[in-house]
Design a protein around this motif. Structure first.
Motif, PDB file in Angstrom:
ATOM      1  N   GLY A  60       0.799  -1.226   0.000  1.00  0.00           N
ATOM      2  CA  GLY A  60       0.000   0.000   0.000  1.00  0.00           C
ATOM      3  C   GLY A  60       0.826   1.268   0.000  1.00  0.00           C
ATOM      4  O   GLY A  60       0.497   2.249   0.672  1.00  0.00           O
ATOM      5  N   VAL A  61       1.906   1.268  -0.763  1.00  0.00           N
ATOM      6  CA  VAL A  61       2.752   2.473  -0.808  1.00  0.00           C
ATOM      7  C   VAL A  61       2.885   2.975  -2.245  1.00  0.00           C
ATOM      8  O   VAL A  61       2.888   2.192  -3.191  1.00  0.00           O
ATOM      9  N   PRO A  62       3.002   4.279  -2.393  1.00  0.00           N
ATOM     10  CA  PRO A  62       3.101   4.868  -3.735  1.00  0.00           C
ATOM     11  C   PRO A  62       4.557   4.995  -4.184  1.00  0.00           C
ATOM     12  O   PRO A  62       5.480   4.971  -3.369  1.00  0.00           O
ATOM     13  N   TYR A  63       4.756   5.148  -5.477  1.00  0.00           N
ATOM     14  CA  TYR A  63       6.088   5.441  -5.996  1.00  0.00           C
ATOM     15  C   TYR A  63       5.998   6.350  -7.226  1.00  0.00           C
ATOM     16  O   TYR A  63       4.943   6.446  -7.856  1.00  0.00           O
ATOM     17  N   ALA A  64       7.124   7.012  -7.524  1.00  0.00           N
ATOM     18  CA  ALA A  64       7.140   7.993  -8.623  1.00  0.00           C
ATOM     19  C   ALA A  64       8.528   8.076  -9.234  1.00  0.00           C
ATOM     20  O   ALA A  64       9.513   7.643  -8.641  1.00  0.00           O
ATOM     21  N   GLY A  65       8.625   8.644 -10.415  1.00  0.00           N
ATOM     22  CA  GLY A  65       9.900   8.815 -11.138  1.00  0.00           C
ATOM     23  C   GLY A  65       9.608   8.937 -12.616  1.00  0.00           C
ATOM     24  O   GLY A  65       8.437   9.042 -13.007  1.00  0.00           O
ATOM     25  N   ASN A  66      10.638   8.922 -13.487  1.00  0.00           N
ATOM     26  CA  ASN A  66      12.049   8.883 -13.188  1.00  0.00           C
ATOM     27  C   ASN A  66      12.751  10.075 -13.794  1.00  0.00           C
ATOM     28  O   ASN A  66      12.372  10.545 -14.865  1.00  0.00           O
ATOM     29  N   ASP A  67      13.825  10.465 -13.154  1.00  0.00           N
ATOM     30  CA  ASP A  67      14.779  11.426 -13.678  1.00  0.00           C
ATOM     31  C   ASP A  67      14.217  12.844 -13.647  1.00  0.00           C
ATOM     32  O   ASP A  67      13.487  13.271 -14.556  1.00  0.00           O
ATOM     33  N   GLY A  68      14.606  13.567 -12.652  1.00  0.00           N
ATOM     34  CA  GLY A  68      14.135  14.946 -12.475  1.00  0.00           C
ATOM     35  C   GLY A  68      14.339  15.785 -13.721  1.00  0.00           C
ATOM     36  O   GLY A  68      15.388  15.727 -14.353  1.00  0.00           O
ATOM     37  N   LYS A  69      13.343  16.567 -14.050  1.00  0.00           N
ATOM     38  CA  LYS A  69      13.364  17.370 -15.285  1.00  0.00           C
ATOM     39  C   LYS A  69      13.782  18.783 -14.922  1.00  0.00           C
ATOM     40  O   LYS A  69      12.978  19.562 -14.440  1.00  0.00           O
ATOM     41  N   THR A  70      15.048  19.111 -15.179  1.00  0.00           N
ATOM     42  CA  THR A  70      15.544  20.377 -14.648  1.00  0.00           C
ATOM     43  C   THR A  70      16.173  21.310 -15.674  1.00  0.00           C
ATOM     44  O   THR A  70      16.386  22.475 -15.362  1.00  0.00           O
ATOM     45  N   GLY A  71      16.500  20.830 -16.871  1.00  0.00           N
ATOM     46  CA  GLY A  71      17.225  21.726 -17.756  1.00  0.00           C
ATOM     47  C   GLY A  71      16.709  21.678 -19.164  1.00  0.00           C
ATOM     48  O   GLY A  71      15.598  22.097 -19.454  1.00  0.00           O
ATOM     49  N   GLU A  72      17.542  21.166 -20.055  1.00  0.00           N
ATOM     50  CA  GLU A  72      17.216  21.089 -21.469  1.00  0.00           C
ATOM     51  C   GLU A  72      15.842  20.432 -21.684  1.00  0.00           C
ATOM     52  O   GLU A  72      15.039  20.912 -22.490  1.00  0.00           O
ATOM     53  N   THR A  73      15.579  19.357 -20.945  1.00  0.00           N
ATOM     54  CA  THR A  73      14.315  18.640 -21.157  1.00  0.00           C
ATOM     55  C   THR A  73      13.134  19.470 -20.674  1.00  0.00           C
ATOM     56  O   THR A  73      12.033  19.404 -21.236  1.00  0.00           O
ATOM     57  N   GLY A  96       1.009   2.349  -5.415  1.00  0.00           N
ATOM     58  CA  GLY A  96       1.407   2.147  -6.813  1.00  0.00           C
ATOM     59  C   GLY A  96       1.907   3.437  -7.432  1.00  0.00           C
ATOM     60  O   GLY A  96       2.201   4.417  -6.734  1.00  0.00           O
ATOM     61  N   PRO A  97       2.034   3.467  -8.754  1.00  0.00           N
ATOM     62  CA  PRO A  97       2.640   4.625  -9.436  1.00  0.00           C
ATOM     63  C   PRO A  97       1.810   5.891  -9.284  1.00  0.00           C
ATOM     64  O   PRO A  97       0.579   5.829  -9.167  1.00  0.00           O
ATOM     65  N   LEU A  98       2.504   7.023  -9.291  1.00  0.00           N
ATOM     66  CA  LEU A  98       1.839   8.335  -9.217  1.00  0.00           C
ATOM     67  C   LEU A  98       2.094   9.071 -10.535  1.00  0.00           C
ATOM     68  O   LEU A  98       2.930   9.969 -10.605  1.00  0.00           O
ATOM     69  N   PRO A  99       1.365   8.719 -11.588  1.00  0.00           N
ATOM     70  CA  PRO A  99       1.616   9.386 -12.877  1.00  0.00           C
ATOM     71  C   PRO A  99       1.303  10.872 -12.828  1.00  0.00           C
ATOM     72  O   PRO A  99       1.779  11.638 -13.665  1.00  0.00           O
ATOM     73  N   GLU A 100       0.539  11.283 -11.811  1.00  0.00           N
ATOM     74  CA  GLU A 100       0.202  12.712 -11.687  1.00  0.00           C
ATOM     75  C   GLU A 100       1.425  13.561 -11.374  1.00  0.00           C
ATOM     76  O   GLU A 100       1.361  14.792 -11.410  1.00  0.00           O
ATOM     77  N   LEU A 101       2.559  12.925 -11.029  1.00  0.00           N
ATOM     78  CA  LEU A 101       3.776  13.703 -10.738  1.00  0.00           C
ATOM     79  C   LEU A 101       4.675  13.830 -11.976  1.00  0.00           C
ATOM     80  O   LEU A 101       5.835  14.226 -11.868  1.00  0.00           O
ATOM     81  N   ALA A 102       4.143  13.517 -13.135  1.00  0.00           N
ATOM     82  CA  ALA A 102       4.904  13.592 -14.395  1.00  0.00           C
ATOM     83  C   ALA A 102       5.555  14.961 -14.601  1.00  0.00           C
ATOM     84  O   ALA A 102       6.617  15.072 -15.220  1.00  0.00           O
ATOM     85  N   PHE A 103       4.927  15.997 -14.086  1.00  0.00           N
ATOM     86  CA  PHE A 103       5.444  17.361 -14.148  1.00  0.00           C
ATOM     87  C   PHE A 103       6.920  17.447 -13.739  1.00  0.00           C
ATOM     88  O   PHE A 103       7.660  18.311 -14.217  1.00  0.00           O
ATOM     89  N   PHE A 104       7.331  16.573 -12.839  1.00  0.00           N
ATOM     90  CA  PHE A 104       8.684  16.657 -12.270  1.00  0.00           C
ATOM     91  C   PHE A 104       9.727  15.855 -13.033  1.00  0.00           C
ATOM     92  O   PHE A 104      10.913  15.972 -12.748  1.00  0.00           O
ATOM     93  N   PHE A 105       9.320  15.017 -13.993  1.00  0.00           N
ATOM     94  CA  PHE A 105      10.239  14.010 -14.520  1.00  0.00           C
ATOM     95  C   PHE A 105      10.465  14.102 -16.017  1.00  0.00           C
ATOM     96  O   PHE A 105       9.577  14.454 -16.780  1.00  0.00           O
ATOM     97  N   LYS A 106      11.679  13.717 -16.410  1.00  0.00           N
ATOM     98  CA  LYS A 106      12.001  13.605 -17.833  1.00  0.00           C
ATOM     99  C   LYS A 106      11.293  12.418 -18.456  1.00  0.00           C
ATOM    100  O   LYS A 106      10.898  12.453 -19.600  1.00  0.00           O
ATOM    101  N   ASP A 107      11.217  11.332 -17.704  1.00  0.00           N
ATOM    102  CA  ASP A 107      10.738  10.064 -18.250  1.00  0.00           C
ATOM    103  C   ASP A 107       9.670   9.535 -17.301  1.00  0.00           C
ATOM    104  O   ASP A 107       9.871   8.566 -16.583  1.00  0.00           O
ATOM    105  N   SER A 125       0.871  12.406 -21.042  1.00  0.00           N
ATOM    106  CA  SER A 125       1.058  13.735 -21.594  1.00  0.00           C
ATOM    107  C   SER A 125       2.464  14.254 -21.315  1.00  0.00           C
ATOM    108  O   SER A 125       2.921  14.237 -20.172  1.00  0.00           O
ATOM    109  N   ALA A 126       3.163  14.703 -22.345  1.00  0.00           N
ATOM    110  CA  ALA A 126       4.542  15.132 -22.176  1.00  0.00           C
ATOM    111  C   ALA A 126       4.684  16.652 -22.146  1.00  0.00           C
ATOM    112  O   ALA A 126       5.748  17.175 -21.876  1.00  0.00           O
TER     113      ALA A 126
END
Ligand SMILES: NC(=O)c1ccc[n+]([C@@H]2O[C@H](COP(=O)([O-])OP(=O)(O)OC[C@H]3O[C@@H](n4cnc5c(N)ncnc54)[C@H](O)[C@@H]3O)[C@@H](O)[C@H]2O)c1
Ligand SMILES: NC(=O)c1ccc[n+]([C@@H]2O[C@H](COP(=O)([O-])OP(=O)(O)OC[C@H]3O[C@@H](n4cnc5c(N)ncnc54)[C@H](O)[C@@H]3O)[C@@H](O)[C@H]2O)c1
Ligand SMILES: NC(=O)c1ccc[n+]([C@@H]2O[C@H](COP(=O)([O-])OP(=O)(O)OC[C@H]3O[C@@H](n4cnc5c(N)ncnc54)[C@H](O)[C@@H]3O)[C@@H](O)[C@H]2O)c1
Ligand SMILES: NC(=O)c1ccc[n+]([C@@H]2O[C@H](COP(=O)([O-])OP(=O)(O)OC[C@H]3O[C@@H](n4cnc5c(N)ncnc54)[C@H](O)[C@@H]3O)[C@@H](O)[C@H]2O)c1
Ligand code: NA
Ligand code: NA
Lengths: 381, 381, 381, 381
Positions: free
Chosen positions: B206-219, B345-356, B362-363
C-alpha cells in the motif's frame, strides 16, 4: 460554407504569402503546414462545424500601392519566403487574383470613404456568392491615434465621420467591415476595432471581431517559456530582447511611433503570465539587409532555489510572413464560421493567435489552445 | 503531518543543496523560490491536504562516501550553488544533520542488505515520530542492469534476493523502502521501482512510488517548446542538443553506460509531444572545469507554411543542483501526503517533475501541471 | 622604477577592482591573469625597460563620492567580481589605501580646480617618492561637451579657464595631470586629452597621453572577428549588437548623452577594419538586475562565394570590471615607463587597449599587438 | 599563365560549387567574393606574379560516381548553396565541362592505377596547353590508414605499389600528381602527401604540395578568437563545440573513423595558439535534414583578472561548400604559380587556408595572413 477573406494591405508580404498559400492549397500543391485549423486536434471539429475548405475560400482586398501581386510573389520567391517554383506554377492564378483587388478608395469625408470600402467588400461577397466574409487588416502598422470623444459611442462617431477625420485607417476599415455585415480581424497592433463606438456597431450588426497583432516570433516563444518559469515557481529577474528585421514591415517599424505600438504589444505577455513585470525591454531594429528572415534574441535571467542566478537565451531565425500567412487564413476561416454560428462582438477565444489578445485573461499558449479547441467544439454544436 | 525524506545519495550535490534549503526554509532565512508546492496555485490546496510544513520536515539518508555534509555544503557555497552566507549561518544544523545519516549497509545477500536499509529508514521514522517517510534516490546514475527473470514477479524476486545479486542499487533501495512501508521516488534515470516485482510489492504494502529522472534543464525547456511547434502545426525537422557539465554527476555521465541511460530519458519528450521523432540527438559531455553551472545548447530546425525552413536555438546556463533540490523537497512532501491519502502504486500525476515519467501519457509541461493541480485538489478531499 | 597610478573615479568598480588586484599581486596572492604586461611575449621586454614591478606600484586617486574602498570591495566580492576571500585577506591594506584617496577638489574657477587637482597628484608623487605618475580616468562617462573656441589652443584655454567653465571634468583632469608633469590615460569615451589645447600642453610639458575607452567586451571580439571576414574577402552585410548591463556604469549609460558617446566609440572598429560600414547598430541597455556580469549579443550576416548568405552570432558573458582592471594597471605602468623613456604627446602604440584609439591607423587586434610589442622593445633600447 | 585545376572528387559539392563559380567568374556574372587571391592586398602582388586570370583557368577531375555536373549544380541551386539563376545561365558550360571529367581509373596494381591517373592529368594539361596543373583533393574524407613501412621512403614505396595496396586513395592521387609533374593540395584531412616517401618524390620531381583540411567554419573562428585570449593573457579553461551538418560530407563523417580524422584536425589550433590544451572537445554530428547549411556552436569558458570566470559562445550558420569553393580556386592558382616560380616540397606559407597546416608554426589567422602576403610578394620577384 463559402468564405471570403478581404485583406486590407492585400499587396504586402503577409497578404501575398497568404494568397500564394491559399492558391497552392486549393491546387493541392502543398501540405497545410503552419495552418492551425488543419491540426489533427482541430480539423475534425472544424469540418463538423462546416469550416470553409480550401476550394471554398476566396481572397480579395484593398491596398494603397499598385505592385502586381505576381511581381510581389516573385520577389518573395527570390527571397526564399515562398518556394519560387510554387509562384511559377501559380502565375496564372496570381494574375487572375488581380480582379479581386481594389485600390483603397477615398471619399470626401471619412463616412464616404467607409461607404466606398464597404461597397467594395459587398460587391466581392456577391460576385463570389460567399456565405460570409472576414475583413483582415494586414496593412502597415499605424502609430496610436490621439484620443477623440467620438470614439466613445456610435452616435458620436457617426456624426463625427461626416465632419472630420477621427479614425485611423485600421479603425475605418473595421467600421466599414461592420457596416457591410462582415467580421473584422486585426492582425496588426493598430487600433482596429478597439474603440467603444466600434464595439457598439459590431453588436448592433451582429458581427464578430478579433485581434490584435499576430503572434509569430519572439512573443510566441515567450508565451510558452514564461509559463515554464511560473509553473516551476522560478523568479524571472530580467527579460530583454532585440528583434532585427528588414522588409516592408521592418522599414515601417523604424518609425518610432509605429515601433512604440509594436513594442507595447510585446510586453503584455510577461506580466500577464508571471504576475509581475521583469526588468528589461524588447527592442525592434530595422536592418534592411536582413530582409524577411528576422532574427530575435532574448536573454532571460532568473533566480532559482536559495536565490541562485541562472540564464537562458534563445535566438529565433524566423520568416515572419511565412509564420503569419497561415494564421491569416486560419483567422479568416474561423471568424467567418463564428459569424455564421451567430457570434457577435469580440472573440477572446482566438487569443491563441495574438500578441495582445482582445478581452482574454490567459496569456499562456497552452491555455489559449485549450480555449481554442473548446471554441471549435462549440461552433459545431 | 510530520514527514521524513530519506535520501539515497545523501552527501551528493543535489541532496546537500536540498538539505541546506530545507534548513534555511525552516529557519525562515529564504523564500521558497523554485518549490513548486509553494506556488500560489498549489500551496492553498496542499495546505488543506495537510502537507508537511517546513518545520515538520526531517531529512535523513544513506551514502557510500563519508564526506561531512558541512564540508560539502561549504564547497557548494564556494561554487556559487548555494549562498556561502547561508551555509555559515546553518553550520550547527548541518553538523547536527550528520546524526540522521548512515553509511549504506551491506549484508551477506541482497535480501539482508535490503533488511538493513529498511531498518535504518524505520529507525529514522520512529526516532522523529514521523507520520510518513518518502525514500528518494538522488545517488549516482547507474547503467541499465541486464534483464533477469526474477524482476518479473515478487515471489521470484524474493527467492532470488537470498541467492544472488539481481537488483541494481536503486531497485534494492525501492525494495527496502516498500518493505519498510515507505513511498519511493526515483529522481535519477536508474531502474528504481520500474520492475513488475517491485510494482507488486508496492501494491501489496500500500505504498506509492514515482519517477524517473528529475526534469531540470534542457528537457524542461523541450517540454514547453515542443508543444509550441505542435500547437502551431509546424513541422520540427531536427532537434539536436549538447549538455556540457562538470561536477560529480557529470563525471559519472562520462561513463558511456550511465550516459546512455540519461540520453534515452531525454529523448522521450519529443516523440511524445510531436507524435514523431525529429532527426538529431541529445549529447552529454563531461567538462570538468564547467563544474555545477551546466550549459546546454539546442538547435531546432523546422518547416513552416509552404515548407519554408526556420531555426530556433537556445542556450541554458543552469545550476543543476539548485534546480533539482526544491523538486526533491516537493516530491518528498507530495509522496508522503499521497501515501497518507491512501495512494498505492505509481503516481503518474507527478509527471510534471520528470524527464521520463512513469505511466504518464502527456509530455507537455502545461498539461502535466493541470494534472498536478487536480492531484493536489484530490489529496485534500 | 617606482610608479604611481592616480585614478579619477577611484572609488568606482573598475578602480577598486584594479586596487584589490594590485594589492593581491603585490602580496603574491594571485597570478597576473589578464595583465597584458605580464604576457610571456611582453614581460621580458618590459622588465628590460625597467617597468615597475608590483611592489613598486602605488595607487591613489580622486572621487566625488565617499564610499569606503573596503565597503566597495566587499560589494564587488559579494557580486562575484573579485573573490570575496581576497577582499577579506586584504582588508587592512584596503583601509590603509584610503590615505591615498582625496575628494575631488573644487576651486573658484576651473583654473583653480586644476591647480588643486595637480597639487594632490604632486603631493602623492612626493609622499611615495615616485619616479613617474600616470593619471587614469576611470570615472563616469560624460556626455560630449559643446565645442568651445578655447579648446583650440593653449593660450586661449589658459585665459578661458580663469573666466568660465570650458572643460568637462575629464579634460580638466588631463589639464591638471599635464600641469603636474604627469602622463594621462583616458579609459572612458569622455573627452579627456582630445583637444588641441591639451595636446599643446602635453608637448610643452613633455608628457605622454593615451586613450580612449578601454576595449573589454563586444568591441574586443569585433577587433578579431572583423579581420577574419576582411582577410577571407567575405562581405559583411550587417553587424548588430546589444549590450545588457547593470552596475554603476550601466546606470550612467542609461542617460542618452553618455550612451551616445559610448556607442560612437563602438562603431569605429568595423569601418576601420572592413573599409566600409555594414548596416546595423550597437545598442547599450541598462538592466539593473544584470549587475556587473554584462551580456552582449551580436549578429553578423555576411555573403560568401556567389553571394550565398550566412550568419554568425556570439554571446559574451563578461565581467566588465574584471576585464578592465588589469588593463588599467597595464596602462599605468606603460605610460609611466613611456614618460621616463622621453615620450611626449599621444601614444598610438597603445591602440591595443582602446575601442577608439588615439591617432592609430590599424583596428585589427593582432596588428595592434605587433605595434605594442615593438613599442615595448623600443622602451628598453 | 594558363593554369589547370584537377579535382579529385570532381562531382562533389565543393568541386561543383568551385566549378560553377569559376565559370561564373570567367563570364563576369559575379564578383569574386570569398576569393582570397582577389583581396585588395593580394590581387596586385599576384597579378605581378602572373597568377592565372579567370579566363586562363581550366578545371577537370576524377570522381567515382557518374552524377552529371549540371544535375549536381541544379541540386546545389535548389538548396541555396549557389544561386539557381547562375546554374541556369551556365547550363551549356556545365555540360561542356563533362568533357574534362574522367571516372577514377583502376589498374591491376596501385602502381598501374597511379599511372592511369597521371595519364589523365597529363592529357588534360596537353589538351588545354596549360603551363601548370594543380591536383586538389576534394573527395570524401578517408579514415587514417594503418602505418606501413613502405611509407618511409620512395624506393620502398615504388616496389610496394607493384605488389600490394599500401596507399589510401588520397596518397595515391598525390603520388600520381607528383609523377605527372603536378603540384598537389589536400583540402581534406586525409593522408594526401603527408608521407616521407611522397615528400621525397615531390622534391625529386620539383613539385610543391600543400594541405591539410580547408579551414572554413568553426576552426576559422577559433583561429581568430583563440589569439584574442592569448594576447589579452586570459586563461581559457574549456572550449567545447558541436558541428551539426548534413550533405555528402556530413554523411561520410557519420562514419566514426572519418569523424576521428576530422576532429583531430580541429584540435590543433587551440594548443598551437594558447600553448596549452583547454578542456573540452569538438564534435561533429551528422543530421541529414540540416543539409549544406551547417551550424556550429562553441562555448568557451575563461578566467580573467583574479580568476573571475566568464563565458563566450558563438553560433556559426555557414554554407560549407560556398566557403570552401573559392579557397579551392585560390589554392589551385597559388600552387600552380608556386610551381612555376620553382617551389618544390611543402608550402607552409599556405597555412592560412588549412585547419591542420603542413609544416607551419603559427596558428593565428593574422600571422598566417602576413606569411601569405609575403609569399605572394616573393612569387613576383
Ligand atoms: N509578419 C508577421 O509575422 C506579423 C506579425 C504580427 C503583425 N504583423 C503585421 O502585419 C502587417 C503586414 O506586415 P507585412 O510584412 O506584410 O508588411 P508590408 O509592408 O509588406 O505590407 C503592408 C501592406 O499594407 C499596405 N498599406 C499601407 N497602408 C495601407 C492602407 N491604409 N490601406 C490598405 N493598405 C495599406 C502597403 O502598401 C503594403 O502593401 C504589419 O502591420 C505587421 O506589423 C506581421
Ligand atoms: N541535478 C539535476 O538537475 C538532476 C536532474 C535529474 C537527475 N539528477 C540525478 O540526480 C543524481 C544526483 O546528482 P548529483 O549532482 O547530486 O550527483 P553527485 O555525484 O553529487 O551525488 C551522488 C551521491 O550519491 C552517492 N552514491 C553513489 N552510489 C550510491 C549508492 N549506491 N548508495 C548511496 N549513495 C550512493 C555518491 O557518493 C554521491 O554522494 C544523479 O543520478 C543525477 O543524474 C540530477
Ligand atoms: N569596465 C569596463 O569594461 C570599461 C570599459 C571601457 C570603459 N569603461 C569606463 O570606465 C568608467 C568606470 O566604469 P565603472 O564601472 O568603474 O563605473 P562606476 O560607476 O562604478 O565608477 C565611476 C566612479 O567615478 C566617480 N566619479 C564620477 N564623476 C567623477 C568626477 N568628476 N571625478 C572623479 N570621480 C568621479 C563615481 O563617483 C564612481 O565612483 C566608465 O566611464 C566606463 O564607461 C569601463
Ligand atoms: N566544405 C568544406 O567547408 C570543407 C572544409 C574542409 C574539408 N572539406 C572536405 O572536402 C571534401 C569534399 O567535401 P564535399 O562536401 O564536396 O563532399 P561530397 O561528399 O559532396 O563530395 C565528395 C566527392 O568525392 C567523390 N569521391 C569519393 N571517393 C573518391 C575517390 N576515391 N576518388 C575520386 N572521387 C571520390 C564522391 O563521389 C563525391 O562526389 C570532404 O573530404 C570534406 O571533408 C570540406
Ligand atoms: Na545563439
Ligand atoms: Na547563444
Amino acid at each position: 460554407m463559402r468564405t471570403g477573406i478581404w485583406l486590407i494591405g492585400a499587396r504586402g508580404s503577409v497578404a501575398v504569402t497568404a494568397t500564394v498559400g491559399a492558391l497552392a492549397l486549393r491546387a493541392r500543391l502543398v501540405e497545410p503546414t503552419g495552418c492551425v485549423t488543419e491540426s489533427p486536434a482541430l480539423a475534425p471539429l472544424l469540418a463538423a462545424a462546416g469550416l470553409a475548405g480550401w476550394s471554398d475560400l476566396v481572397i480579395g482586398g484593398h491596398d494603397v500601392v499598385p505592385t502586381p501581386v505576381l511581381k510581389k510573389a516573385e520577389a518573395l520567391g527570390a527571397a526564399g519566403v515562398v518556394p519560387a517554383r510554387l509562384v511559377a506554377a501559380l502565375a496564372a492564378e496570381l494574375t487572375a487574383h488581380e480582379d479581386d483587388l481594389r485600390a483603397l478608395p477615398a471619399g470626401a469625408a471619412q463616412a464616404d470613404t467607409a461607404g466606398l470600402i464597404a461597397a467594395d467588400v459587398t460587391a466581392f461577397r456577391e460576385r463570389h456568392a460567399l456565405d460570409s466574409v472576414a475583413v483582415i487588416n494586414v496593412s502597415t502598422t499605424e502609430p496610436a491615434p490621439p484620443p477623440h470623444p467620438a470614439h466613445a459611442d456610435l452616435a458620436s462617431l457617426r456624426s463625427a465621420l461626416i465632419r472630420e477625420p477621427v479614425l485611423p485607417p485600421s479603425a475605418l476599415a473595421a467600421y466599414a467591415a461592420f457596416s457591410a455585415g462582415c467580421g473584422y480581424v486585426d492582425f496588426t497592433p493598430s487600433t482596429g476595432a478597439r474603440l467603444p463606438a466600434l464595439h457598439e456597431l459590431a453588436l448592433a450588426n451582429g458581427v464578430p471581431y478579433a485581434g490584435n497583432d499576430g503572434k509569430t516570433g519572439e512573443t510566441l516563444v515567450k508565451s510558452v517559456l514564461a509559463p515554464m518559469f511560473a509553473l516551476r515557481n522560478l523568479r524571472v529577474n530580467t527579460w530583454s530582447g532585440i528583434n532585427l528585421l528588414g522588409g516592408g514591415d521592418g522599414a515601417n517599424l523604424a518609425d518610432p511611433a509605429a515601433n512604440a505600438a509594436k513594442v507595447a504589444s510585446k510586453q503584455r505577455v510577461l506580466s500577464d503570465v508571471l504576475g509581475y513585470q521583469p526588468q528589461g525591454t524588447s527592442r525592434i531594429d530595422y536592418v534592411e539587409d536582413i530582409g524577411d528572415f528576422k532574427t530575435a534574441w532574448d536573454l532571460i535571467t532568473f533566480s532559482g532555489f536559495l536565490g541562485t542566478g541562472m540564464r537562458v537565451e534563445f535566438t529565433w531565425h524566423g520568416c515572419d510572413s511565412a509564420l503569419a500567412a497561415p494564421l491569416v487564413l486560419d483567422l479568416g476561416r474561423l471568424t467567418a464560421a463564428a459569424q455564421l454560428a451567430g457570434r457577435a462582438g469580440p472573440l477572446p477565444e482566438l487569443a491563441f493567435f495574438f500578441k495582445d489578445p482582445l478581452g482574454s485573461s490567459s496569456a499562456g499558449l497552452t491555455e489559449q489552445w485549450t480555449t481554442l479547441v473548446d471554441f471549435a467544439r462549440g461552433l459545431s454544436t
